[in-house]
Design a protein around this motif. Sequence first.
Motif, PDB file in Angstrom:
ATOM      1  N   GLN A 101       0.827  -1.203   0.000  1.00  0.00           N
ATOM      2  CA  GLN A 101       0.000   0.000   0.000  1.00  0.00           C
ATOM      3  C   GLN A 101       0.868   1.263   0.000  1.00  0.00           C
ATOM      4  O   GLN A 101       0.495   2.284  -0.590  1.00  0.00           O
ATOM      5  CB  GLN A 101      -0.922  -0.010   1.228  1.00  0.00           C
ATOM      6  N   THR A 102       2.032   1.224   0.629  1.00  0.00           N
ATOM      7  CA  THR A 102       2.937   2.394   0.656  1.00  0.00           C
ATOM      8  C   THR A 102       3.368   2.766  -0.754  1.00  0.00           C
ATOM      9  O   THR A 102       3.379   3.944  -1.134  1.00  0.00           O
ATOM     10  CB  THR A 102       4.176   2.083   1.524  1.00  0.00           C
ATOM     11  N   PHE A 103       3.724   1.771  -1.545  1.00  0.00           N
ATOM     12  CA  PHE A 103       4.154   2.019  -2.925  1.00  0.00           C
ATOM     13  C   PHE A 103       3.011   2.614  -3.737  1.00  0.00           C
ATOM     14  O   PHE A 103       3.203   3.547  -4.529  1.00  0.00           O
ATOM     15  CB  PHE A 103       4.635   0.699  -3.542  1.00  0.00           C
ATOM     16  N   LEU A 104       1.795   2.088  -3.522  1.00  0.00           N
ATOM     17  CA  LEU A 104       0.637   2.619  -4.235  1.00  0.00           C
ATOM     18  C   LEU A 104       0.373   4.078  -3.845  1.00  0.00           C
ATOM     19  O   LEU A 104       0.060   4.919  -4.686  1.00  0.00           O
ATOM     20  CB  LEU A 104      -0.601   1.760  -3.926  1.00  0.00           C
ATOM     21  N   ARG A 105       0.483   4.376  -2.551  1.00  0.00           N
ATOM     22  CA  ARG A 105       0.241   5.737  -2.078  1.00  0.00           C
ATOM     23  C   ARG A 105       1.272   6.711  -2.664  1.00  0.00           C
ATOM     24  O   ARG A 105       0.951   7.839  -3.023  1.00  0.00           O
ATOM     25  CB  ARG A 105       0.279   5.759  -0.543  1.00  0.00           C
ATOM     26  N   TRP A 106       2.549   6.279  -2.743  1.00  0.00           N
ATOM     27  CA  TRP A 106       3.601   7.131  -3.312  1.00  0.00           C
ATOM     28  C   TRP A 106       3.268   7.528  -4.748  1.00  0.00           C
ATOM     29  O   TRP A 106       3.428   8.686  -5.126  1.00  0.00           O
ATOM     30  CB  TRP A 106       4.939   6.390  -3.309  1.00  0.00           C
ATOM     31  N   LEU A 107       2.831   6.535  -5.549  1.00  0.00           N
ATOM     32  CA  LEU A 107       2.680   6.778  -6.980  1.00  0.00           C
ATOM     33  C   LEU A 107       1.258   7.196  -7.374  1.00  0.00           C
ATOM     34  O   LEU A 107       1.038   7.640  -8.511  1.00  0.00           O
ATOM     35  CB  LEU A 107       3.081   5.535  -7.775  1.00  0.00           C
ATOM     36  N   GLY A 108       0.276   7.002  -6.476  1.00  0.00           N
ATOM     37  CA  GLY A 108      -1.083   7.430  -6.783  1.00  0.00           C
ATOM     38  C   GLY A 108      -1.861   6.457  -7.654  1.00  0.00           C
ATOM     39  O   GLY A 108      -2.871   6.852  -8.265  1.00  0.00           O
ATOM     40  N   TYR A 109      -1.413   5.210  -7.746  1.00  0.00           N
ATOM     41  CA  TYR A 109      -2.123   4.198  -8.541  1.00  0.00           C
ATOM     42  C   TYR A 109      -3.016   3.336  -7.641  1.00  0.00           C
ATOM     43  O   TYR A 109      -2.775   3.201  -6.440  1.00  0.00           O
ATOM     44  CB  TYR A 109      -1.112   3.274  -9.241  1.00  0.00           C
ATOM     45  N   GLU A 110      -4.027   2.694  -8.289  1.00  0.00           N
ATOM     46  CA  GLU A 110      -4.787   1.629  -7.648  1.00  0.00           C
ATOM     47  C   GLU A 110      -4.034   0.321  -7.875  1.00  0.00           C
ATOM     48  O   GLU A 110      -3.303   0.170  -8.844  1.00  0.00           O
ATOM     49  CB  GLU A 110      -6.205   1.538  -8.235  1.00  0.00           C
ATOM     50  N   ARG A 111      -4.256  -0.607  -6.985  1.00  0.00           N
ATOM     51  CA  ARG A 111      -3.530  -1.873  -7.075  1.00  0.00           C
ATOM     52  C   ARG A 111      -3.805  -2.569  -8.421  1.00  0.00           C
ATOM     53  O   ARG A 111      -2.909  -3.118  -9.058  1.00  0.00           O
ATOM     54  CB  ARG A 111      -3.927  -2.785  -5.914  1.00  0.00           C
ATOM     55  N   GLU A 112      -5.092  -2.544  -8.857  1.00  0.00           N
ATOM     56  CA  GLU A 112      -5.465  -3.230 -10.092  1.00  0.00           C
ATOM     57  C   GLU A 112      -4.748  -2.633 -11.310  1.00  0.00           C
ATOM     58  O   GLU A 112      -4.445  -3.336 -12.274  1.00  0.00           O
ATOM     59  CB  GLU A 112      -6.985  -3.164 -10.302  1.00  0.00           C
ATOM     60  N   GLU A 113      -4.462  -1.315 -11.274  1.00  0.00           N
ATOM     61  CA  GLU A 113      -3.790  -0.664 -12.406  1.00  0.00           C
ATOM     62  C   GLU A 113      -2.359  -1.175 -12.590  1.00  0.00           C
ATOM     63  O   GLU A 113      -1.892  -1.332 -13.717  1.00  0.00           O
ATOM     64  CB  GLU A 113      -3.756   0.852 -12.186  1.00  0.00           C
ATOM     65  N   LEU A 114      -1.699  -1.443 -11.490  1.00  0.00           N
ATOM     66  CA  LEU A 114      -0.305  -1.887 -11.586  1.00  0.00           C
ATOM     67  C   LEU A 114      -0.202  -3.386 -11.819  1.00  0.00           C
ATOM     68  O   LEU A 114       0.749  -3.853 -12.458  1.00  0.00           O
ATOM     69  CB  LEU A 114       0.461  -1.510 -10.309  1.00  0.00           C
ATOM     70  N   LEU A 115      -1.137  -4.130 -11.297  1.00  0.00           N
ATOM     71  CA  LEU A 115      -1.053  -5.592 -11.412  1.00  0.00           C
ATOM     72  C   LEU A 115      -1.732  -6.117 -12.665  1.00  0.00           C
ATOM     73  O   LEU A 115      -1.884  -7.342 -12.825  1.00  0.00           O
ATOM     74  CB  LEU A 115      -1.642  -6.256 -10.168  1.00  0.00           C
ATOM     75  N   ALA A 116      -2.107  -5.236 -13.572  1.00  0.00           N
ATOM     76  CA  ALA A 116      -2.766  -5.652 -14.829  1.00  0.00           C
ATOM     77  C   ALA A 116      -1.738  -5.772 -15.950  1.00  0.00           C
ATOM     78  O   ALA A 116      -1.974  -5.359 -17.090  1.00  0.00           O
ATOM     79  CB  ALA A 116      -3.853  -4.666 -15.196  1.00  0.00           C
ATOM     80  N   GLY A 117      -0.541  -6.275 -15.616  1.00  0.00           N
ATOM     81  CA  GLY A 117       0.484  -6.501 -16.637  1.00  0.00           C
ATOM     82  C   GLY A 117       1.489  -5.366 -16.798  1.00  0.00           C
ATOM     83  O   GLY A 117       2.315  -5.383 -17.719  1.00  0.00           O
ATOM     84  N   LYS A 118       1.469  -4.367 -15.907  1.00  0.00           N
ATOM     85  CA  LYS A 118       2.414  -3.246 -16.012  1.00  0.00           C
ATOM     86  C   LYS A 118       3.790  -3.686 -15.537  1.00  0.00           C
ATOM     87  O   LYS A 118       3.925  -4.412 -14.555  1.00  0.00           O
ATOM     88  CB  LYS A 118       1.917  -2.071 -15.168  1.00  0.00           C
ATOM     89  N   ARG A 119       4.835  -3.232 -16.231  1.00  0.00           N
ATOM     90  CA  ARG A 119       6.217  -3.593 -15.880  1.00  0.00           C
ATOM     91  C   ARG A 119       6.856  -2.453 -15.074  1.00  0.00           C
ATOM     92  O   ARG A 119       6.525  -1.273 -15.255  1.00  0.00           O
ATOM     93  CB  ARG A 119       7.035  -3.878 -17.137  1.00  0.00           C
ATOM     94  N   PHE A 120       7.783  -2.839 -14.228  1.00  0.00           N
ATOM     95  CA  PHE A 120       8.433  -1.849 -13.359  1.00  0.00           C
ATOM     96  C   PHE A 120       9.158  -0.791 -14.193  1.00  0.00           C
ATOM     97  O   PHE A 120       9.183   0.394 -13.840  1.00  0.00           O
ATOM     98  CB  PHE A 120       9.414  -2.567 -12.415  1.00  0.00           C
ATOM     99  N   GLN A 121       9.754  -1.227 -15.332  1.00  0.00           N
ATOM    100  CA  GLN A 121      10.505  -0.291 -16.160  1.00  0.00           C
ATOM    101  C   GLN A 121       9.643   0.861 -16.664  1.00  0.00           C
ATOM    102  O   GLN A 121      10.122   1.962 -16.924  1.00  0.00           O
ATOM    103  CB  GLN A 121      11.130  -1.009 -17.366  1.00  0.00           C
ATOM    104  N   GLU A 122       8.313   0.590 -16.816  1.00  0.00           N
ATOM    105  CA  GLU A 122       7.417   1.620 -17.319  1.00  0.00           C
ATOM    106  C   GLU A 122       7.197   2.737 -16.313  1.00  0.00           C
ATOM    107  O   GLU A 122       6.692   3.813 -16.663  1.00  0.00           O
ATOM    108  CB  GLU A 122       6.071   0.989 -17.700  1.00  0.00           C
TER     109      GLU A 122
END
Length: 681
Positions: A43-64
């Motif tokens: 949750q800390t990482f999500l709060r830093w970047l302002g994303y929802e969990r589903e947005e990042l775990l839907a195939g997004k890569r760290f490099q992006e």
Amino acid sequence: MKSDHPLESSANLAQESAEELYDSAPCGYISTLPDGTLVRVNQTFLRWLGYEREELLAGKRFQELLTGGGRLFHETHCVPLLQMQGAVNELSFDLVRKDGQRLPVLLNTVQKKDASGKTLFHRTTLFDISDRRNYERELVLARKKAEEATRAKADFLSMMSHEIRTPMNAIIGLSNLLARAPLPPLFQEYVRILQSSSENLLALLNNILDFNKMEAGQLMLEERRFELRPWLHGICSGMSVKAEQKKVSLRVEFGPGVPDSLMGDPVKLGQVLTNLLGNAIKFTEQGAVTLAVRVLQGDAKGVSLGFRVSDTGIGIAQDRLPQIFEAFTQASYDITWKYGGSGLGLAICQKLLALHGSKMSVESMPGEGSSFSFDVRLKIASGSVALDAPAEDLQDTQALQGLKVLVAEDNAVNVFVLSQFLRRWGVDFDVVENGRQAVEKVQERPYDLVLMDLQMPQMDGYEATRLLRSLPGEAPRPLPIIALTASSLLGAKEQGDAALFTDFIGKPFMPQELFTKLALHGARSRAVSQERGGEKRACQERSAPEAAAGGPRFDLEKFKSLAEGDRSAEIELNTLAIGTFEKQKQDLRKALEAGNVEAFDFHTHQLKMPLALMKPRVLLKALDQGRKLIEVPGRQASGIHDVIRTIHEELDAIVDALKEDVREKSGRALHAVGSCAAMWD
């Protein structure tokens, strides 16, 4: 059915606590597949970047989530390093938040593998370093402001020193002239007090300015050729007046094998020795002050010299020895009251020696005297030989008679003071008001030396000296140009041009300093010019046939100038060169015949210095051709032999010319001895 077993409840509670700890930790946690696909985030990482969990775990890569430069660095450095080491630590990246803002983070990643060694996923911990980045930015800004403040202070001191030194030059110069005039006893005492006070003020000003330059990091070592014996005798000559006033003997002692010509920074070393000798004379009421120099160790490239200044003065208490090198420190209040001084001298000496990688040590006993010593390593100048004979006395009152000097100075008071001393010493001098007139005057009349002020209208001393150095005929024997400067600091431009000058005299100058510099540079220049008068015609006659064939094959004048006009030193220099050329002739032949590139390069390097001075165009061309031939596989033997023959012919020609010069000078010396013998008969 819900279980109420205590152990099962405890396990569930522990699992829930671990999950909560992972999710709300103060650092970011993420897990990614080997290709960078995000599979878990807290949750800390999500709060830093302002994303929802589903947005990042839907195939997004760290490099992006990285900036453009960050992605490149991740692929070229982070991934290969992770594969080799299995982990990376303390890597700095900028993450791009959902709103486009950047977040600086520090990344630590470790690989997780199965039993067979296959990578399953990467676990990464990230720390927010926004505060750290801001702190670093503030530090950089603070450092920049501090450097600007230091620069402003240095510029202010430089300007003020120039403004103070100009009237000080008149005060000290005129007080020295007054001291030589017939005055009533009371007025003589006034003049003595004026001299003493102005010299103390100048010493204090110099120490403060030198200390400021060191604190600002503006002092750097320079490297120039200097002759050790005349240099040391010149320093002692400058101190001899004070020693004579106190009836203290001042001696210079040289150990065996001390080389004569060295490469180093004589100005800064001279400042150390001048300070030590001045202190020794000041604190010695009777007896002697001795400056001794000896060889500690040496090789073909350089020599370590040990310098020691000893006196028979008041000495220093043992409990005060550790503190005497600290700034603004004296051995005791009584010494400060009786002898004066700022307590900066030894601190400055220690800083100057630190630039040489050295340190001063002291031995002392109250009532018996003190001994200050240090050692420095210096390069041996090309053509240098070890001499044990004492140097001539530079304070000979006849040393400057007839010396031709050009004074370039626009300040009328400074011109008056200089003129009084130059007339007293029998110097033949002219005065010009700017650099342009100085260049014109040198072209009209030959001079033994130029005293060049640095700040003049129309053309300053730097530009005038550059023009003088570019005049035809300047290269074989550069005209000695001594800079007269009232400024304590040199900017980048001035530091780059400083090498153009033979030496420097600070304004205000002491009469003995001016005398010493004129005797050291001007009188020697005159002697060399007179020595070369007859030789130049003979050289021109010898080279006439060669000039018809496209210019002289070589020129010995610049090489012989290494001897500084000393006939015996020139004979020894020529003899050494003859032996070297005879040996290298055979060594070069063997290297060419064997096709040994390394040996050929080594032997040509041995000849680098004399050949650079003699400029033997045919020989240099042959050496270059030989180097190219032995680099080529399947070289022709006939071509190698032609090169060897040319090299031998050219080296033989140089050797014959050197031998002829040795015979000529030896015969001239024998003739002089014979003439003296005839006079006694």
